[in-house]
Design an enzyme around this catalytic site. Sequence first.
Site, PDB file in Angstrom:
ATOM      1  N   ARG A  57      72.822  -4.125  28.882  1.00  9.86           N
ATOM      2  CA  ARG A  57      71.715  -3.398  29.530  1.00  9.86           C
ATOM      3  C   ARG A  57      70.935  -4.328  30.452  1.00  9.86           C
ATOM      4  NH1 ARG A  57      68.594  -0.148  25.047  1.00  9.86           N
ATOM      5  NH2 ARG A  57      67.376   0.585  26.810  1.00  9.86           N
ATOM      6  N   ASP A  92      63.134  -1.610  30.836  1.00  6.70           N
ATOM      7  CA  ASP A  92      63.582  -2.226  32.085  1.00  6.70           C
ATOM      8  C   ASP A  92      62.386  -2.803  32.828  1.00  6.70           C
ATOM      9  OD1 ASP A  92      63.821   1.143  33.119  1.00  6.70           O
ATOM     10  OD2 ASP A  92      62.433  -0.281  34.063  1.00  6.70           O
ATOM     11  N   HIS A 106      57.396  -0.213  24.159  1.00  7.48           N
ATOM     12  CA  HIS A 106      58.622  -0.488  23.403  1.00  7.48           C
ATOM     13  C   HIS A 106      59.223  -1.833  23.761  1.00  7.48           C
ATOM     14  CE1 HIS A 106      59.221   4.124  22.733  1.00  7.48           C
ATOM     15  NE2 HIS A 106      58.311   3.619  21.936  1.00  7.48           N
ATOM     16  N   CYS A 133      65.367 -20.944  19.295  1.00  4.15           N
ATOM     17  CA  CYS A 133      64.025 -20.730  19.848  1.00  4.15           C
ATOM     18  C   CYS A 133      63.571 -21.993  20.570  1.00  4.15           C
ATOM     19  CB  CYS A 133      63.048 -20.401  18.721  1.00  4.15           C
ATOM     20  SG  CYS A 133      61.315 -20.441  19.240  1.00  4.15           S
ATOM     21  N   GLY A 172      59.666  11.950  33.092  1.00  4.67           N
ATOM     22  CA  GLY A 172      61.011  11.554  32.674  1.00  4.67           C
ATOM     23  C   GLY A 172      61.118  11.162  31.218  1.00  4.67           C
ATOM     24  N   SER A 174      61.700  12.879  27.152  1.00  7.64           N
ATOM     25  CA  SER A 174      62.011  14.080  26.351  1.00  7.64           C
ATOM     26  C   SER A 174      60.922  14.338  25.315  1.00  7.64           C
ATOM     27  CB  SER A 174      63.348  13.870  25.630  1.00  7.64           C
ATOM     28  OG  SER A 174      63.217  12.764  24.724  1.00  7.64           O
ATOM     29  N   ASN A 198      59.496  16.385  35.046  1.00  8.78           N
ATOM     30  CA  ASN A 198      60.752  16.112  34.354  1.00  8.78           C
ATOM     31  C   ASN A 198      61.904  16.832  35.050  1.00  8.78           C
ATOM     32  OD1 ASN A 198      61.444  14.558  31.912  1.00  8.78           O
ATOM     33  ND2 ASN A 198      62.402  16.489  31.257  1.00  8.78           N
ATOM     34  N   LEU A 199      63.117  16.312  34.866  1.00  7.57           N
ATOM     35  CA  LEU A 199      64.253  16.950  35.546  1.00  7.57           C
ATOM     36  C   LEU A 199      64.402  18.401  35.133  1.00  7.57           C
ATOM     37  CD1 LEU A 199      66.662  16.394  37.445  1.00  7.57           C
ATOM     38  CD2 LEU A 199      68.043  15.909  35.420  1.00  7.57           C
ATOM     39  N   ALA A 216      62.725  12.827  39.553  1.00  7.33           N
ATOM     40  CA  ALA A 216      61.484  12.036  39.661  1.00  7.33           C
ATOM     41  C   ALA A 216      61.274  11.512  41.077  1.00  7.33           C
ATOM     42  CB  ALA A 216      61.547  10.864  38.669  1.00  7.33           C
TER      43      ALA A 216
HETATM   44  C1  BV8 Z   1      56.936   3.641  14.611  1.00 11.34           C
HETATM   45  C2  BV8 Z   1      63.345   0.394  22.634  1.00 11.34           C
HETATM   46  C3  BV8 Z   1      55.271   3.171  12.950  1.00 11.34           C
HETATM   47  C4  BV8 Z   1      64.718  -0.055  22.307  1.00 11.34           C
HETATM   48  C5  BV8 Z   1      62.957   2.604  21.648  1.00 11.34           C
HETATM   49  C6  BV8 Z   1      56.095  10.207  13.620  1.00 11.34           C
HETATM   50  C7  BV8 Z   1      55.116   9.244  13.860  1.00 11.34           C
HETATM   51  C8  BV8 Z   1      55.485   7.909  14.016  1.00 11.34           C
HETATM   52  C9  BV8 Z   1      56.824   7.529  13.937  1.00 11.34           C
HETATM   53  C10 BV8 Z   1      57.792   8.477  13.715  1.00 11.34           C
HETATM   54  C11 BV8 Z   1      57.440   9.815  13.566  1.00 11.34           C
HETATM   55  N1  BV8 Z   1      58.587  10.517  13.382  1.00 11.34           N
HETATM   56  C12 BV8 Z   1      59.651   9.675  13.426  1.00 11.34           C
HETATM   57  C13 BV8 Z   1      59.202   8.432  13.586  1.00 11.34           C
HETATM   58  C14 BV8 Z   1      60.058   7.230  13.629  1.00 11.34           C
HETATM   59  C15 BV8 Z   1      60.591   6.876  15.011  1.00 11.34           C
HETATM   60  C16 BV8 Z   1      61.032   8.062  15.827  1.00 11.34           C
HETATM   61  O1  BV8 Z   1      60.282   8.532  16.695  1.00 11.34           O
HETATM   62  N2  BV8 Z   1      62.246   8.520  15.617  1.00 11.34           N
HETATM   63  C17 BV8 Z   1      62.768   9.607  16.426  1.00 11.34           C
HETATM   64  C18 BV8 Z   1      64.249   9.373  16.703  1.00 11.34           C
HETATM   65  C19 BV8 Z   1      62.499  10.910  15.678  1.00 11.34           C
HETATM   66  N3  BV8 Z   1      59.607   6.104  15.743  1.00 11.34           N
HETATM   67  C20 BV8 Z   1      59.566   4.766  15.550  1.00 11.34           C
HETATM   68  O2  BV8 Z   1      60.250   4.178  14.760  1.00 11.34           O
HETATM   69  C21 BV8 Z   1      58.540   4.003  16.384  1.00 11.34           C
HETATM   70  N4  BV8 Z   1      57.754   3.153  15.544  1.00 11.34           N
HETATM   71  O3  BV8 Z   1      56.927   4.804  14.352  1.00 11.34           O
HETATM   72  O4  BV8 Z   1      56.131   2.704  13.967  1.00 11.34           O
HETATM   73  C22 BV8 Z   1      54.129   3.965  13.477  1.00 11.34           C
HETATM   74  C23 BV8 Z   1      53.734   5.084  12.796  1.00 11.34           C
HETATM   75  C24 BV8 Z   1      52.684   5.846  13.266  1.00 11.34           C
HETATM   76  C25 BV8 Z   1      52.015   5.475  14.443  1.00 11.34           C
HETATM   77  C26 BV8 Z   1      52.423   4.336  15.106  1.00 11.34           C
HETATM   78  C27 BV8 Z   1      53.482   3.578  14.648  1.00 11.34           C
HETATM   79  C28 BV8 Z   1      59.233   3.060  17.363  1.00 11.34           C
HETATM   80  C29 BV8 Z   1      60.073   3.839  18.331  1.00 11.34           C
HETATM   81  C30 BV8 Z   1      60.580   2.886  19.436  1.00 11.34           C
HETATM   82  C31 BV8 Z   1      62.085   2.811  19.404  1.00 11.34           C
HETATM   83  N5  BV8 Z   1      62.550   2.060  20.553  1.00 11.34           N
HETATM   84  N6  BV8 Z   1      63.334   1.858  22.701  1.00 11.34           N
HETATM   85  C32 BV8 Z   1      65.701   0.303  23.368  1.00 11.34           C
HETATM   86  O5  BV8 Z   1      65.317   0.851  24.425  1.00 11.34           O
HETATM   87  O6  BV8 Z   1      66.875  -0.013  23.119  1.00 11.34           O
HETATM   88  S1  BV8 Z   1      62.947   4.297  21.794  1.00 11.34           S
HETATM   89  C33 BV8 Z   1      63.850   4.869  23.123  1.00 11.34           C
HETATM   90  O7  BV8 Z   1      63.547   6.282  23.209  1.00 11.34           O
HETATM   91  C34 BV8 Z   1      63.467   4.341  24.461  1.00 11.34           C
HETATM   92  O8  BV8 Z   1      62.281   3.599  24.462  1.00 11.34           O
HETATM   93  C35 BV8 Z   1      63.242   5.631  25.251  1.00 11.34           C
HETATM   94  O9  BV8 Z   1      62.457   5.452  26.357  1.00 11.34           O
HETATM   95  C36 BV8 Z   1      62.574   6.400  24.206  1.00 11.34           C
HETATM   96  C37 BV8 Z   1      62.228   7.811  24.418  1.00 11.34           C
HETATM   97  O10 BV8 Z   1      63.281   8.446  25.032  1.00 11.34           O
HETATM   98  P1  BV8 Z   1      63.040   8.961  26.541  1.00 11.34           P
HETATM   99  O11 BV8 Z   1      62.519   7.823  27.350  1.00 11.34           O
HETATM  100  O12 BV8 Z   1      62.224  10.184  26.503  1.00 11.34           O
HETATM  101  O13 BV8 Z   1      64.520   9.206  26.994  1.00 11.34           O
HETATM  102  P2  BV8 Z   1      65.392  10.516  26.722  1.00 11.34           P
HETATM  103  O14 BV8 Z   1      66.799  10.189  27.115  1.00 11.34           O
HETATM  104  O15 BV8 Z   1      65.104  11.041  25.342  1.00 11.34           O
HETATM  105  O16 BV8 Z   1      64.815  11.585  27.764  1.00 11.34           O
HETATM  106  C38 BV8 Z   1      64.980  11.360  29.140  1.00 11.34           C
HETATM  107  C39 BV8 Z   1      64.249  12.491  29.855  1.00 11.34           C
HETATM  108  O17 BV8 Z   1      64.318  12.245  31.259  1.00 11.34           O
HETATM  109  C40 BV8 Z   1      64.885  13.857  29.616  1.00 11.34           C
HETATM  110  O18 BV8 Z   1      63.856  14.798  29.312  1.00 11.34           O
HETATM  111  C41 BV8 Z   1      65.551  14.200  30.946  1.00 11.34           C
HETATM  112  O19 BV8 Z   1      65.488  15.581  31.235  1.00 11.34           O
HETATM  113  C42 BV8 Z   1      64.697  13.423  31.919  1.00 11.34           C
HETATM  114  N7  BV8 Z   1      65.397  13.013  33.150  1.00 11.34           N
HETATM  115  C43 BV8 Z   1      66.695  12.614  33.282  1.00 11.34           C
HETATM  116  N8  BV8 Z   1      66.939  12.314  34.579  1.00 11.34           N
HETATM  117  C44 BV8 Z   1      65.773  12.494  35.254  1.00 11.34           C
HETATM  118  C45 BV8 Z   1      64.790  12.936  34.354  1.00 11.34           C
HETATM  119  N9  BV8 Z   1      63.530  13.226  34.734  1.00 11.34           N
HETATM  120  C46 BV8 Z   1      63.226  13.067  36.037  1.00 11.34           C
HETATM  121  N10 BV8 Z   1      64.110  12.633  36.964  1.00 11.34           N
HETATM  122  C47 BV8 Z   1      65.384  12.354  36.613  1.00 11.34           C
HETATM  123  N11 BV8 Z   1      66.259  11.945  37.554  1.00 11.34           N
END
Ligand code: BV8
Length: 230
Positions: A57, A92, A106, A133, A172, A174, A198-199, A216
Amino acid sequence: MSERIVILTGAGISAESGLGTFRDAGGLWAQYDLEEVATPEGFARDPAKVHAFYNARRENCRAAAPNAAHHAIARLQAAHPAAVTLITQNIDDLFARAGAEALHMHGELMRALCHSCAARWPAPERMAPEGACPQCGARATRPDVVWFGEMPYHLDEILAALGAADRFVAIGTSGAVQPAGSFVQEAAAAGARTLELNLEPSEATPLFDEARHGPATALVPDWVEAVLAG
Ligand code: BV8
């Protein structure tokens, strides 16, 4: 401009720069098992696999360039630096390369972290489990990104900005990942007007006062020009 604007971006803003999203067809989570490459447990099990995932990446990111949406937000922030809080879920560096200041909740692909002494430094092109390190010498280096189950960065600053926002714009994303997916409700509860760019409609669309759908690179410059002309 007296209005305070909070912007939250996700992978969709970098899609037209050629960087994959996560949940679109063919997205990263369709190619990799999130549990294996984006959790501390997965890193502990197989650090070489996780480093390879982020090395690939990092290479894609280097080959990519900021797009018109990144540049438009940089223009808005330059015109009203005190009024615009930019939060990104993306790791990024396209906002930095467009001249914008983003809160990387993140983490950042281009930074490395020592999980022994917590030192941070610019990541080398390729990281590996045997990397040492530069501060403490421990073979305990990892990408400086927030994995699932880890605490996102800058939450205090983010929640303060959401509580004072007049406008909240999600671009952008979800809304599938928490706590970022709930920021729209935080902002709305504080009285902000909310807009989704959003798309296509997302699961979160019903939570917004207004939603505009399209790429976007078309929606964001138009929205920024309207705010600047406002
Ligand atoms: C945490 C880094 C404790 C690594 C990432 C409730 C409360 C709190 C936590 C949770 C909860 N429920 C569940 C959880 C746990 C978990 C979670 O959310 N799980 C999910 C799967 C259900 N969350 C965590 O673990 C987080 N930490 O909770 O700590 C806490 C508790 C309470 C309060 C605070 C803290 C940590 C989550 C971070 C994980 N790391 N990334 C890496 O990148 O490798 S997450 C990863 O998903 C990326 O960061 C990414 O950005 C992110 C979100 O996804 P999106 O960016 O939205 O991307 P996606 O593909 O889903 O959507 C793209 C969108 O773009 C689409 O809608 C599409 O239509 C649109 N699109 C596409 N093309 C275009 C466009 N729009 C415009 N133009 C275009 N051309």
